[in-house]
Design a protein around this motif. Sequence first.
Motif, PDB file in Angstrom:
ATOM      1  N   SER A 171       0.829  -1.205   0.000  1.00 24.44           N
ATOM      2  CA  SER A 171       0.000   0.000   0.000  1.00 24.44           C
ATOM      3  C   SER A 171       0.864   1.256   0.000  1.00 24.44           C
ATOM      4  O   SER A 171       0.479   2.277  -0.575  1.00 24.44           O
ATOM      5  CB  SER A 171      -0.952  -0.009   1.200  1.00 24.44           C
ATOM      6  OG  SER A 171      -0.291   0.355   2.399  1.00 24.44           O
ATOM      7  N   VAL A 172       2.033   1.186   0.651  1.00 23.69           N
ATOM      8  CA  VAL A 172       2.956   2.323   0.631  1.00 23.69           C
ATOM      9  C   VAL A 172       3.362   2.638  -0.805  1.00 23.69           C
ATOM     10  O   VAL A 172       3.402   3.803  -1.221  1.00 23.69           O
ATOM     11  CB  VAL A 172       4.204   2.027   1.492  1.00 23.69           C
ATOM     12  CG1 VAL A 172       5.272   3.106   1.286  1.00 23.69           C
ATOM     13  CG2 VAL A 172       3.836   1.927   2.962  1.00 23.69           C
ATOM     14  N   ARG A 173       3.652   1.588  -1.581  1.00 19.87           N
ATOM     15  CA  ARG A 173       4.063   1.797  -2.978  1.00 19.87           C
ATOM     16  C   ARG A 173       2.922   2.376  -3.815  1.00 19.87           C
ATOM     17  O   ARG A 173       3.144   3.257  -4.657  1.00 19.87           O
ATOM     18  CB  ARG A 173       4.550   0.472  -3.581  1.00 19.87           C
ATOM     19  CG  ARG A 173       5.851  -0.034  -2.967  1.00 19.87           C
ATOM     20  CD  ARG A 173       6.412  -1.204  -3.748  1.00 19.87           C
ATOM     21  NE  ARG A 173       5.586  -2.403  -3.635  1.00 19.87           N
ATOM     22  CZ  ARG A 173       5.728  -3.318  -2.695  1.00 19.87           C
ATOM     23  NH1 ARG A 173       6.668  -3.163  -1.765  1.00 19.87           N
ATOM     24  NH2 ARG A 173       4.946  -4.383  -2.673  1.00 19.87           N
ATOM     25  N   VAL A 174       1.710   1.908  -3.586  1.00 18.00           N
ATOM     26  CA  VAL A 174       0.578   2.378  -4.368  1.00 18.00           C
ATOM     27  C   VAL A 174       0.170   3.799  -3.981  1.00 18.00           C
ATOM     28  O   VAL A 174      -0.117   4.637  -4.850  1.00 18.00           O
ATOM     29  CB  VAL A 174      -0.619   1.410  -4.196  1.00 18.00           C
ATOM     30  CG1 VAL A 174      -1.891   2.002  -4.805  1.00 18.00           C
ATOM     31  CG2 VAL A 174      -0.305   0.065  -4.836  1.00 18.00           C
ATOM     32  N   LEU A 175       0.147   4.064  -2.676  1.00 19.62           N
ATOM     33  CA  LEU A 175      -0.364   5.344  -2.175  1.00 19.62           C
ATOM     34  C   LEU A 175       0.715   6.395  -1.997  1.00 19.62           C
ATOM     35  O   LEU A 175       0.399   7.577  -1.784  1.00 19.62           O
ATOM     36  CB  LEU A 175      -1.062   5.116  -0.822  1.00 19.62           C
ATOM     37  CG  LEU A 175      -2.280   4.199  -0.821  1.00 19.62           C
ATOM     38  CD1 LEU A 175      -2.681   3.862   0.615  1.00 19.62           C
ATOM     39  CD2 LEU A 175      -3.441   4.853  -1.558  1.00 19.62           C
ATOM     40  N   ASP A 176       1.998   5.970  -2.059  1.00 18.32           N
ATOM     41  CA  ASP A 176       3.104   6.866  -1.745  1.00 18.32           C
ATOM     42  C   ASP A 176       2.933   7.445  -0.338  1.00 18.32           C
ATOM     43  O   ASP A 176       3.151   8.619  -0.085  1.00 18.32           O
ATOM     44  CB  ASP A 176       3.202   8.004  -2.774  1.00 18.32           C
ATOM     45  CG  ASP A 176       4.554   8.728  -2.721  1.00 18.32           C
ATOM     46  OD1 ASP A 176       5.579   8.063  -2.462  1.00 18.32           O
ATOM     47  OD2 ASP A 176       4.575   9.968  -2.908  1.00 18.32           O
ATOM     48  N   ASP A 177       2.524   6.547   0.609  1.00 15.26           N
ATOM     49  CA  ASP A 177       2.134   6.988   1.946  1.00 15.26           C
ATOM     50  C   ASP A 177       2.322   5.815   2.906  1.00 15.26           C
ATOM     51  O   ASP A 177       1.794   4.722   2.670  1.00 15.26           O
ATOM     52  CB  ASP A 177       0.666   7.422   1.919  1.00 15.26           C
ATOM     53  CG  ASP A 177       0.192   8.053   3.227  1.00 15.26           C
ATOM     54  OD1 ASP A 177       0.876   7.892   4.261  1.00 15.26           O
ATOM     55  OD2 ASP A 177      -0.870   8.702   3.216  1.00 15.26           O
ATOM     56  N   GLU A 178       3.062   6.037   4.003  1.00 10.24           N
ATOM     57  CA  GLU A 178       3.294   4.983   4.987  1.00 10.24           C
ATOM     58  C   GLU A 178       2.159   4.866   6.008  1.00 10.24           C
ATOM     59  O   GLU A 178       2.223   4.010   6.887  1.00 10.24           O
ATOM     60  CB  GLU A 178       4.614   5.235   5.730  1.00 10.24           C
ATOM     61  CG  GLU A 178       5.841   5.101   4.850  1.00 10.24           C
ATOM     62  CD  GLU A 178       7.150   5.253   5.603  1.00 10.24           C
ATOM     63  OE1 GLU A 178       8.189   4.815   5.072  1.00 10.24           O
ATOM     64  OE2 GLU A 178       7.135   5.824   6.723  1.00 10.24           O
ATOM     65  N   PHE A 179       1.130   5.704   5.882  1.00 13.70           N
ATOM     66  CA  PHE A 179       0.076   5.768   6.895  1.00 13.70           C
ATOM     67  C   PHE A 179      -1.300   5.460   6.297  1.00 13.70           C
ATOM     68  O   PHE A 179      -2.309   5.968   6.750  1.00 13.70           O
ATOM     69  CB  PHE A 179       0.095   7.146   7.563  1.00 13.70           C
ATOM     70  CG  PHE A 179      -0.558   7.201   8.921  1.00 13.70           C
ATOM     71  CD1 PHE A 179      -0.156   6.360   9.939  1.00 13.70           C
ATOM     72  CD2 PHE A 179      -1.576   8.101   9.184  1.00 13.70           C
ATOM     73  CE1 PHE A 179      -0.756   6.414  11.197  1.00 13.70           C
ATOM     74  CE2 PHE A 179      -2.177   8.178  10.438  1.00 13.70           C
ATOM     75  CZ  PHE A 179      -1.767   7.322  11.438  1.00 13.70           C
ATOM     76  N   PHE A 180      -1.342   4.618   5.278  1.00 14.94           N
ATOM     77  CA  PHE A 180      -2.606   4.140   4.681  1.00 14.94           C
ATOM     78  C   PHE A 180      -3.512   5.275   4.209  1.00 14.94           C
ATOM     79  O   PHE A 180      -4.738   5.128   4.203  1.00 14.94           O
ATOM     80  CB  PHE A 180      -3.373   3.255   5.676  1.00 14.94           C
ATOM     81  CG  PHE A 180      -2.668   1.984   6.066  1.00 14.94           C
ATOM     82  CD1 PHE A 180      -2.496   0.947   5.167  1.00 14.94           C
ATOM     83  CD2 PHE A 180      -2.166   1.824   7.357  1.00 14.94           C
ATOM     84  CE1 PHE A 180      -1.853  -0.224   5.533  1.00 14.94           C
ATOM     85  CE2 PHE A 180      -1.523   0.653   7.736  1.00 14.94           C
ATOM     86  CZ  PHE A 180      -1.366  -0.372   6.814  1.00 14.94           C
ATOM     87  N   ALA A 181      -2.936   6.423   3.828  1.00 20.36           N
ATOM     88  CA  ALA A 181      -3.728   7.564   3.328  1.00 20.36           C
ATOM     89  C   ALA A 181      -4.774   8.030   4.340  1.00 20.36           C
ATOM     90  O   ALA A 181      -5.852   8.489   3.974  1.00 20.36           O
ATOM     91  CB  ALA A 181      -4.392   7.220   1.984  1.00 20.36           C
TER      92      ALA A 181
END
Length: 352
Positions: free
Chosen positions: A62-72
């Motif tokens: 999910s980090v790779r997809v969202l560019d976010d370590e906090f689940f958006a």
Amino acid sequence: MSAATEKGTISAALVEEALLELRRLGHDAEALLRGVGIDPPALAQPGARVPAALYARLWLASVRVLDDEFFAMNRRRMKPGSFAFMARAALGEASVGAALEGALRFLGLVLDDLDPRLSRCGALAEIVLDEPPGPPPRAFTCFTLWLMIHGLACWLAGQRLPILAIDLRSPAPDYDGDYRVMFGPNLNFSRPRSRLLLDARALDQPVRRGKDELRRFLAGAPANILVRYRDPQSLAMRVRAHLRALAPADWPDLEALARHFHMGASTLRRHLAQEGQSYQSLKDQLRRDLAIAHLDGGEPNFAELAFGLGFADASAFYKAFRKWTGATPGQYRTLIRQRGRHAAIVQTARED
């Protein structure tokens, strides 16, 4: 608590929580699940669970997809590399408490909607979330933040730091079993503010990690913070679970406890020592946790509370509670009420 919960698995409910924002943003959650080895139809089965390692892989995907370590889950993304930067900075501090303060300041800069801060009062410490006005964040959001913060602190200390209690502004989720395994049983919802309560003395421990260990820690994250310091199979955790199922007046002596676990008293004592514990320390910790939970819930009669915790009289309870927290039971309850009123005042001011 099921055996599955105790063996390093994560419920389907938490998997769905992790995918909530990703779905809302229009991403293909089913493809993401299949890509990390989770069968989407299997998640719909009653009581479905996935190995913690697969949940960690899902988090990284999910980090790779969202560019976010906090689940958006925040208005501003927690850009990839944020947790690693925070851990590297924390490693340069002398004590766990100083490292935590720096990590919380960093998170306050990264996350717009959650501003964590550390405060101490005697032998108690709390990490409080200063949240904006409006509806509280969902429980999963806060618990994910606690997982990052507490997991990092435990790694820096080289041991699990016991959590005394967690309060959340959010209402109780439909399923909280995993949270109780990860963080302990004293979880309270729909409270005036969100906070995590610790023994302040744990924060005075030195940082016991080095740069080589940091590389290994980051290479194993987030899987290692999901399970490494939450080992319900440890003897200490099994002893705690056994005691929690009994009234304190019925707690066995060391010999009877050893028989329950099919070992000799000296063997039990030695295994607990290897985990940094003793039977007496476990009983003290559990009495402390129970006392704080009762006082936080408004227990009005200290003499009855003392008797219920297995003390001979109220004076012995007062003495022990002061040793645990640096305050008398009455002072602690007053402090809790004052902080609750202060939190309500601050929240009202923000809403105005």
